[in-house]
Scaffold this active site. Structure first.
Site, PDB file in Angstrom:
ATOM      1  N   LYS A   1     -16.580  -8.414  24.806  1.00 34.31           N
ATOM      2  CA  LYS A   1     -15.959  -8.985  23.699  1.00 34.31           C
ATOM      3  C   LYS A   1     -15.334  -7.621  22.827  1.00 34.31           C
ATOM      4  CE  LYS A   1     -18.953 -12.839  23.342  1.00 34.31           C
ATOM      5  NZ  LYS A   1     -18.202 -13.820  24.128  1.00 34.31           N
TER       6      LYS A   1
ATOM      7  N   HIS B   1     -25.004 -19.723  18.592  1.00 34.31           N
ATOM      8  CA  HIS B   1     -24.797 -20.158  19.775  1.00 34.31           C
ATOM      9  C   HIS B   1     -26.102 -20.421  21.025  1.00 34.31           C
ATOM     10  CE1 HIS B   1     -23.440 -18.791  24.180  1.00 34.31           C
ATOM     11  NE2 HIS B   1     -22.115 -18.809  23.446  1.00 34.31           N
TER      12      HIS B   1
ATOM     13  N   CYS C   1     -20.710 -23.389  23.722  1.00 35.28           N
ATOM     14  CA  CYS C   1     -21.929 -23.388  23.529  1.00 35.28           C
ATOM     15  C   CYS C   1     -22.590 -23.502  22.097  1.00 35.28           C
ATOM     16  CB  CYS C   1     -22.249 -21.833  24.225  1.00 35.28           C
ATOM     17  SG  CYS C   1     -21.635 -21.584  25.731  1.00 35.28           S
TER      18      CYS C   1
ATOM     19  N   ASP D   1     -27.188 -11.497  16.128  1.00 34.43           N
ATOM     20  CA  ASP D   1     -26.135 -11.806  16.885  1.00 34.43           C
ATOM     21  C   ASP D   1     -25.109 -11.147  16.629  1.00 34.43           C
ATOM     22  OD1 ASP D   1     -24.321 -12.622  18.780  1.00 34.43           O
ATOM     23  OD2 ASP D   1     -25.254 -14.796  18.907  1.00 34.43           O
TER      24      ASP D   1
ATOM     25  N   GLN E   1     -19.665 -11.593  18.051  1.00 41.77           N
ATOM     26  CA  GLN E   1     -18.530 -11.939  17.724  1.00 41.77           C
ATOM     27  C   GLN E   1     -18.018 -10.781  16.544  1.00 41.77           C
ATOM     28  OE1 GLN E   1     -16.080 -13.541  19.040  1.00 41.77           O
ATOM     29  NE2 GLN E   1     -17.640 -14.894  20.410  1.00 41.77           N
TER      30      GLN E   1
HETATM   31  N1  C6P Z   1     -19.456 -16.745  23.199  1.00 36.76           N
HETATM   32  C1  C6P Z   1     -17.399 -17.837  23.270  1.00 36.76           C
HETATM   33  O1  C6P Z   1     -16.454 -18.372  24.053  1.00 36.76           O
HETATM   34  P1  C6P Z   1     -22.669 -13.509  26.496  1.00 36.76           P
HETATM   35  O2  C6P Z   1     -22.130 -14.602  27.388  1.00 36.76           O
HETATM   36  O3  C6P Z   1     -23.908 -13.103  26.611  1.00 36.76           O
HETATM   37  O4  C6P Z   1     -21.639 -12.330  26.669  1.00 36.76           O
HETATM   38  O5  C6P Z   1     -22.703 -13.586  24.939  1.00 36.76           O
HETATM   39  C2  C6P Z   1     -23.073 -14.808  24.335  1.00 36.76           C
HETATM   40  C3  C6P Z   1     -22.917 -15.037  23.108  1.00 36.76           C
HETATM   41  C4  C6P Z   1     -23.855 -15.163  22.038  1.00 36.76           C
HETATM   42  N2  C6P Z   1     -23.599 -15.312  20.711  1.00 36.76           N
HETATM   43  C5  C6P Z   1     -22.335 -15.712  20.308  1.00 36.76           C
HETATM   44  C6  C6P Z   1     -22.023 -15.736  19.015  1.00 36.76           C
HETATM   45  C7  C6P Z   1     -21.284 -15.725  21.212  1.00 36.76           C
HETATM   46  O6  C6P Z   1     -20.072 -16.202  20.860  1.00 36.76           O
HETATM   47  C8  C6P Z   1     -21.593 -15.692  22.561  1.00 36.76           C
HETATM   48  C9  C6P Z   1     -20.548 -15.824  23.654  1.00 36.76           C
HETATM   49  C10 C6P Z   1     -18.147 -16.973  24.041  1.00 36.76           C
HETATM   50  O7  C6P Z   1     -17.724 -18.134  22.082  1.00 36.76           O
HETATM   51  C11 C6P Z   1     -18.769 -17.458  25.427  1.00 36.76           C
HETATM   52  S1  C6P Z   1     -19.599 -19.131  25.111  1.00 36.76           S
END
Ligand code: C6P
Length: 412
Positions: free
Chosen positions: A232, A129, A370, A206, A209
Site C-alpha cells: 500500500k 478492518h 473487509c 494498524d 492506510q
Molecule cells: N485493506 C482495502 O481495500 P493486508 O491485506 O494484510 O495487506 O492489509 C489488511 C488491512 C488491514 N488494515 C487496514 C486498515 C486495511 O485497509 C487493510 C487492507 C484493503 O481496504 C484490502 S481489504
C-alpha cells in the site's frame, strides 16, 4: 524531515514514474482510484526487484559465498531503512512479515498465547478492518478473553468520551486503526496510546492506510506495536512489517518453527534467536524487503508531508464534488480525512456502480471493504470507494464525477 510544500512538486512528472498509469481499460485511459486496496509501483521499485534477481539473488543468513553476503546485506539494510522510516529505536524492532494481516496474527498468536487468559479484555473499535478483528476473535475463543469496542459516531469519528469507561484494568491491549479504510477517519493515535498506557494496557496500531500517506514516528506516537503492508506504499505485495519495542518482542514466544529462527536444535528441544529473527522462520521474502526499501527511498524523495497535503486535498475535493450528485451519501468525517472517500448512491448498488465505472476506465472498489461490522453500523451492505495517491489528479476526480452522473442517468 525536509519539508517540501505540495505545490512545489511537479505531480504530473511524478506520474511518469508509474508505467502502469499509461494503461487503458475498456478503451479509456486508466483512472486508478483503488490505492487503498493496493498502490501502484514506481519504476524505481520495479528496477530494484529486477536488479536483485539479476545481480544479487541468493538465500540470506545461510551461505558463505559472495551472493549470499550481498543478499543478506541488502535484506538487513532494508530492515534498517524501515526502522529509520518509522522512527524505531533499532532494526531489531522490525520483523518482516507478509503484510498487516500476518503481523497482527503474529501478535495475537504469540503475545496473545502467552499473556492473555480468561477474563482479560482486548479493546478494539467498531471501524476495524477484519484483519484487526478476526485474529482477536480467534484468540478470545481460545483463551476465554473478551472483546470490547469503542463505538463510532455518525460522523465517522470514534466516541472518545466512552474511552475512560471502556479502559478498565482488565484491558490488556488496545488495538486500533490509524486511518479507517472505509471512512477515511484519521484517529488521534498518540492520545489513544497515552490513555491506554495510563491503565497499563499495551497498544497496537494498524498503520495499513497511513504508512505511505503521512509522516509519523512510532516513538512520538508512543505505540508498543504497529503493523503495515508494503504493497500500500508503492512496495511489492507479500512483504509487510511488525514493529514492536525490542523488549516486548523478546518477551513473545516464537511463531513459525523452522530454519533460521533457532540458536540450537536437538531431537527433543530447540533454543531460539532473539527478535527479529526468531519470528522469521524459513526463507523470507528477500526481494520484497529490498523492494520495500526502494519504495521508502522513493516516497522519502517526494516527502510524506507533501504527499499527505496532496492526497488530503484530493480527498476533500472529491467529497465536495460528490455532493453534486443526486441521492448520494458520503461516509466519514466532513473535515480532514485520509486519502479516500466512501459513498452510497440511491441510483445503484456499489457493485453495479463500480462495474459501470470500469467500463470507462475508472477503477474503484465496491463492497464492504473487509469492514462488515462498520457497514452494519451505518446501515449499508457496502459502499463505493474512491481512494487516492499522489499520482492522482483533480482532473481525474472531475472525470469520475462525469462518469457517476452518467451512472445516475443509466441506472434510473
Ligand atoms: N485493506 C482495502 O481495500 P493486508 O491485506 O494484510 O495487506 O492489509 C489488511 C488491512 C488491514 N488494515 C487496514 C486498515 C486495511 O485497509 C487493510 C487492507 C484493503 O481496504 C484490502 S481489504
Amino acid at each position: 524531515m525536509h519539508k517540501i510544500a505540495a505545490n512545489a512538486i511537479d505531480w504530473k512528472a511524478v506520474r511518469q514514474d508509474f508505467p502502469i498509469l499509461g494503461e487503458q481499460a475498456h478503451g479509456h485511459p486508466l483512472i486508478y482510484f483503488d490505492s487503498a486496496a493496493t498502490s501502484q509501483k514506481p519504476r524505481a521499485v520495479i528496477d530494484a526487484l529486477r536488479n536483485f534477481y539479476e545481480h544479487d539473488n541468493a538465500n540470506v543468513h545461510r551461505g558463505l559465498h559472495t551472493l549470499s553476503s550481498r543478499a543478506t546485506e541488502a535484506y538487513e539494510k532494508a530492515r534498517q531503512r524501515v526502522a529509520d522510516y518509522i522512527g524505531a529505536a533499532s532494526a531489531e524492532e522490525i520483523v518482516f512479515t507478509r503484510g498487516t494481516t500476518e503481523s497482527i496474527n503474529l501478535v495475537a498468536q504469540t503475545w496473545g498465547g502467552k499473556f492473555i487468559s480468561e477474563g482479560d479484555v482486548i479493546l478494539l473499535t467498531v471501524m476495524e478492518h477484519h484483519s484487526n478483528l478476526v485474529p482477536w476473535q480467534l484468540l478470545a475463543e481460545r483463551t476465554g478473553a473478551r472483546l470490547r469496542f469503542v463505538p463510532v459516531r455518525d460522523d465517522g469519528t470514534l466516541e472518545l468520551e466512552k474511552l475512560s469507561s471502556l479502559l478498565t484494568p482488565e484491558v490488556k491491549l488496545f488495538a486500533f486503526t490509524y486511518i479507517s479504510n472505509s471512512l477515511g477517519t484519521i484517529n488521534p493515535v498518540a492520545e489513544l496510546c497515552e490513555k491506554a498506557h495510563s491503565i497499563g494496557a499495551l497498544t497496537l496500531v494498524d498503520a495499513a492506510q497511513s504508512i505511505g500517506h503521512l509522516p509519523f514516528n512510532v516513538r512520538e506516537l508512543g505505540c508498543d506495536l504497529l503493523a503495515f503492508s508494503g504493497h500500500k506504499m508503492c512496495g511489492p505485495t507479500g512483504i509487510g512489517v511488525l514493529y514492536g519495542r525490542a523488549e516486548l518482542l523478546d518477551s513473545m514466544p516464537p511463531w513459525h518453527g523452522g530454519g533460521e529462527m533457532i540458536v540450537s536444535v536437538t531431537l527433543e528441544k530447540s533454543t531460539f534467536k532473539k527478535t527479529p529473527h526468531r519470528f522469521e522462520g524459513g526463507t523470507p521474502n528477500i526481494a520484497g524487503a529490498i523492494g520495500l526499501a526502494a519504495a521508502i527511498d522513493y516516497i522519502e524523495g517526494i516527502g510524506r508531508p507533501a504527499i499527505f497535503e496532496h492526497d488530503s486535498q484530493l480527498a476533500r475535493y472529491a467529497a465536495e464534488r460528490l455532493t453534486e450528485l443526486p441521492g448520494t451519501r458520503i461516509l466519514g468525517p466532513s473535515g480532514e480525512r485520509g486519502a479516500l472517500v466512501g459513498f452510497v448512491m440511491d441510483a445503484a448498488h456499489p457493485h453495479d456502480l463500480t462495474t459501470f465505472a470500469d467500463q470507462y476506465g475508472l477503477a474503484m472498489r465496491g463492497g464492504h471493504h473487509c469492514n462488515q461490522p462498520l457497514m452494519r453500523r451505518f446501515g449499508v451492505s457496502g459502499t463505493t470507494r474512491a481512494s487516492f495517491y499522489f499520482y492522482n489528479t483533480t482532473e481525474e476526480i472531475d472525470r469520475m464525477i462525469e462518469i457517476l452522473h452518467a451512472a445516475v442517468r443509466f441506472f434510473s
